[in-house]
Design a protein around this motif. Sequence first.
Motif, PDB file in Angstrom:
ATOM      1  N   ALA A  16     104.997 -24.708  40.786  1.00 27.77           N
ATOM      2  CA  ALA A  16     105.883 -25.513  41.693  1.00 27.77           C
ATOM      3  C   ALA A  16     105.672 -27.106  41.254  1.00 27.77           C
ATOM      4  O   ALA A  16     104.865 -27.281  40.925  1.00 27.77           O
ATOM      5  N   GLU A  17     106.807 -27.790  41.500  1.00 32.14           N
ATOM      6  CA  GLU A  17     106.782 -29.323  41.540  1.00 32.14           C
ATOM      7  C   GLU A  17     106.593 -29.741  42.852  1.00 32.14           C
ATOM      8  O   GLU A  17     107.507 -29.544  43.651  1.00 32.14           O
ATOM      9  N   TYR A  18     105.570 -30.389  43.028  1.00 30.74           N
ATOM     10  CA  TYR A  18     105.216 -31.123  44.480  1.00 30.74           C
ATOM     11  C   TYR A  18     105.562 -32.440  44.285  1.00 30.74           C
ATOM     12  O   TYR A  18     105.444 -33.300  43.292  1.00 30.74           O
ATOM     13  N   GLU A  19     105.981 -33.035  45.369  1.00 30.69           N
ATOM     14  CA  GLU A  19     106.542 -34.333  45.811  1.00 30.69           C
ATOM     15  C   GLU A  19     105.844 -35.019  46.683  1.00 30.69           C
ATOM     16  O   GLU A  19     105.894 -34.247  47.741  1.00 30.69           O
ATOM     17  N   CYS A  20     105.179 -36.104  46.735  1.00 30.06           N
ATOM     18  CA  CYS A  20     104.997 -36.926  48.041  1.00 30.06           C
ATOM     19  C   CYS A  20     106.046 -37.560  48.785  1.00 30.06           C
ATOM     20  O   CYS A  20     107.142 -38.257  48.224  1.00 30.06           O
ATOM     21  N   GLU A  21     106.239 -37.201  50.050  1.00 28.35           N
ATOM     22  CA  GLU A  21     107.189 -37.907  50.724  1.00 28.35           C
ATOM     23  C   GLU A  21     107.293 -39.323  50.950  1.00 28.35           C
ATOM     24  O   GLU A  21     108.212 -40.075  51.204  1.00 28.35           O
ATOM     25  N   HIS A  22     106.038 -39.978  50.761  1.00 32.05           N
ATOM     26  CA  HIS A  22     105.789 -41.410  51.152  1.00 32.05           C
ATOM     27  C   HIS A  22     106.265 -42.248  49.836  1.00 32.05           C
ATOM     28  O   HIS A  22     106.622 -43.260  49.779  1.00 32.05           O
ATOM     29  N   CYS A  23     105.495 -41.909  48.762  1.00 35.51           N
ATOM     30  CA  CYS A  23     105.653 -42.784  47.431  1.00 35.51           C
ATOM     31  C   CYS A  23     106.394 -42.078  46.287  1.00 35.51           C
ATOM     32  O   CYS A  23     106.651 -42.693  45.210  1.00 35.51           O
ATOM     33  N   GLY A  24     106.919 -40.741  46.400  1.00 36.54           N
ATOM     34  CA  GLY A  24     107.577 -40.095  45.234  1.00 36.54           C
ATOM     35  C   GLY A  24     106.829 -39.775  44.159  1.00 36.54           C
ATOM     36  O   GLY A  24     107.221 -38.994  43.106  1.00 36.54           O
ATOM     37  N   PHE A  25     105.208 -39.869  44.104  1.00 34.08           N
ATOM     38  CA  PHE A  25     104.735 -39.175  43.186  1.00 34.08           C
ATOM     39  C   PHE A  25     105.091 -37.597  43.036  1.00 34.08           C
ATOM     40  O   PHE A  25     105.095 -36.837  44.305  1.00 34.08           O
ATOM     41  N   MET A  26     104.943 -37.183  41.581  1.00 32.95           N
ATOM     42  CA  MET A  26     105.352 -35.799  41.451  1.00 32.95           C
ATOM     43  C   MET A  26     104.132 -35.346  40.731  1.00 32.95           C
ATOM     44  O   MET A  26     103.455 -35.978  39.838  1.00 32.95           O
ATOM     45  N   LYS A  27     103.630 -33.902  40.961  1.00 34.77           N
ATOM     46  CA  LYS A  27     102.699 -33.286  39.972  1.00 34.77           C
ATOM     47  C   LYS A  27     103.315 -31.832  40.127  1.00 34.77           C
ATOM     48  O   LYS A  27     103.922 -31.243  40.914  1.00 34.77           O
ATOM     49  N   THR A  28     102.614 -31.174  38.908  1.00 37.76           N
ATOM     50  CA  THR A  28     103.162 -29.627  38.941  1.00 37.76           C
ATOM     51  C   THR A  28     101.495 -28.922  39.186  1.00 37.76           C
ATOM     52  O   THR A  28     100.692 -29.192  38.720  1.00 37.76           O
TER      53      THR A  28
END
Length: 71
Positions: A16-28
């Motif tokens: 999955a693609e994960y996203e930080c709610e605070h800064c918008g950083f994305m990682k798989t």
Amino acid sequence: MRIKKIISQYRRDFTAEYECEHCGFMKTNSGYDDANFHNNVVPNMECEKCGKKADSNYRPLAPKYPEDYQI
């Protein structure tokens, strides 16, 4: 972190693609589709960029299959 999009899934294992709610950083990253993962692991993931975890109002996804269902 939160799950933004599940890219692929085989049985209960998924990517999955994960996203930080605070800064918008994305990682798989990979994951496991059960209640424990969605309720405990995902909200406690720490963002690699800002170091924050999910807010207290985090709403977990529901597993695709019931807990007692064998795939």
